[in-house]
Motif scaffolding. Sequence first.
Motif, PDB file in Angstrom:
ATOM      1  N   UNK A 265       0.864  -1.165   0.106  1.00  0.00           N
ATOM      2  CA  UNK A 265      -0.067  -0.156   0.055  1.00  0.00           C
ATOM      3  C   UNK A 265       0.948   1.257  -0.022  1.00  0.00           C
ATOM      4  N   UNK A 266       2.034   1.243   0.632  1.00  0.00           N
ATOM      5  CA  UNK A 266       2.881   2.553   0.741  1.00  0.00           C
ATOM      6  C   UNK A 266       3.432   2.399  -0.686  1.00  0.00           C
ATOM      7  N   UNK A 267       3.788   1.450  -1.659  1.00  0.00           N
ATOM      8  CA  UNK A 267       4.352   1.751  -2.912  1.00  0.00           C
ATOM      9  C   UNK A 267       2.999   2.451  -3.736  1.00  0.00           C
ATOM     10  N   UNK A 289      11.849   6.145  -1.590  1.00  0.00           N
ATOM     11  CA  UNK A 289      11.934   5.219  -2.561  1.00  0.00           C
ATOM     12  C   UNK A 289      12.913   4.245  -2.226  1.00  0.00           C
ATOM     13  N   UNK A 290      14.114   4.662  -1.793  1.00  0.00           N
ATOM     14  CA  UNK A 290      15.156   3.693  -1.079  1.00  0.00           C
ATOM     15  C   UNK A 290      14.674   2.900   0.173  1.00  0.00           C
ATOM     16  N   UNK A 297      12.787  -5.715   0.548  1.00  0.00           N
ATOM     17  CA  UNK A 297      13.717  -6.963   0.624  1.00  0.00           C
ATOM     18  C   UNK A 297      13.641  -7.410   1.985  1.00  0.00           C
ATOM     19  N   UNK A 298      13.637  -6.756   3.129  1.00  0.00           N
ATOM     20  CA  UNK A 298      13.896  -7.209   4.413  1.00  0.00           C
ATOM     21  C   UNK A 298      12.487  -8.020   4.920  1.00  0.00           C
ATOM     22  N   UNK A 299      11.313  -7.685   4.124  1.00  0.00           N
ATOM     23  CA  UNK A 299      10.127  -8.533   4.622  1.00  0.00           C
ATOM     24  C   UNK A 299      10.114  -9.915   3.832  1.00  0.00           C
ATOM     25  N   UNK A 300      10.830  -9.761   2.503  1.00  0.00           N
ATOM     26  CA  UNK A 300      11.037 -10.969   1.892  1.00  0.00           C
ATOM     27  C   UNK A 300      11.936 -12.012   2.816  1.00  0.00           C
TER      28      UNK A 300
END
Length: 497
Positions: A265-267, A289-290, A297-300
Amino acid sequence: ELSSKWGANSLWHSLDNVNIDTERFEFLFESKTKEMAQRKKDTDKKNEITVLSLKRSNQINIALTKLPPVRSIKTAILSMESLSIGKEGVEKLLSIIPTEEECKLLKEAHAAHPEVPLGSAESFQLPIIEIPDLETRLQLWLFRLDYESMEQDIAEPLSDLSLGMKQLATSQTLKRVLATICSLGNFLNNSNTKAFHIDYLSKVAEVKDTFNRTSFLHHTASIVLEKWPESTDIYSEIGALTRCARVDYDGVSDSLRRLERQCVDSWANLNTIVSHDPNSSTVWLPKFTDFLRDSAHRISVLKIVHRRISNRYNKFLVYLGVATPASVKSNGIKPDDLAKIFSEFALEFRTCHNRLMAKRANAAAHRTRNLTRGKLITESDAFSGRASAKQRDSKSGDSDSMKQLQGVLNKPSGVVEPGRQRRGDAGRRGTEAELLDGNEVLESLVRSVTEKPASDKRHSRPQRERQRARMGNRKSLRRTLRSGISDVDSKALGLGV
């Protein structure tokens, strides 16, 4: 009434009538309470625009007390910097942002009366209405501020679960306790089983013997301490598992899914803000954006860790014999329930372990006291060692003195030491010096025997003499006259007999 009570000659009958300007005092003492209240009400009433309800206005005013000044709130929202407004501030802003109906009422009232000032709540809402995508900005900002704590709430329970399984698998004391429980259970039940269900650990403390009503767990701890004195209390070895008992692991899985959904949702919110206002987002757009790329990546990675630890936990249940590999996913115990069983059992075992250790320490202290019971302090080993050393020193000193004394006394007077010649007075002086040395040795020996020790001198006190009256021998003249004076006293006084 006055005439009947006090008579016609009272004070009040003698007073004169005084003429008063009634109109003047009627004007001065006129009742003006209603007029003053109405005038005060009119003066207190302010001319300001208020379109919000009293409840909504109070809610906004209370929230504004925890926020920076109204004039700087708009700038902080546009720049999305956390220096002026933190996580709690953003949450309050999300709760007091104007709705579509409130925005419409505010614009119409301000357009109708632009010269009239706004109320405190309305003066806050009107400037922030002009910010495009206000709610979208605040939600994106809140996700960035809240991400670290959300990730920590997921990662720490997973880490504790992994460490807790390792602690249980490597605890030697736990294995000895389980083996003891299994052996005692086989004897009492006349069976020969290899294992028991983990749920039975929660009932071990409730089983008691019929003689002393001592718990089954107490007997288990006693056997373990007797056979393995180096055993621990188990509870100090499973700190991570104790923390797992306070976590809901179903909620951890839900939090991970919620975190992933908020990142998506933030994207979408970021793309919406950039599409509506591409010029004003050049300052904070690269940072956000960064951040979103790194968080995705950390969530994955967090999802992979969660899946692996869940598989490891299922294998651990099979290792404990709770479920079979085929039914572990359907009949398995939740991690927090398993951690609660072991944590409560370890806490009860620690209580029994500490009680037995204290009992052993008291017994050892009692045995130590019995070794010296009924003996004087001079009969103890430490004191006897010091006393014997002092006696040896004193005996050696006395023997040296006696040897020196005997050598002086037994030495013949005519013997001359080698290397010396006997000549007249010199020989006599040598003999006298030797005799003087012998006398000094004798005096030192007598003094050492007769003198009191230094400790006695230090504690001894000089004897106090009784004070006598100065005129103790004086007789009373009255008693003398009554009893009479003797002839000797009369002669001493010069009285004639």
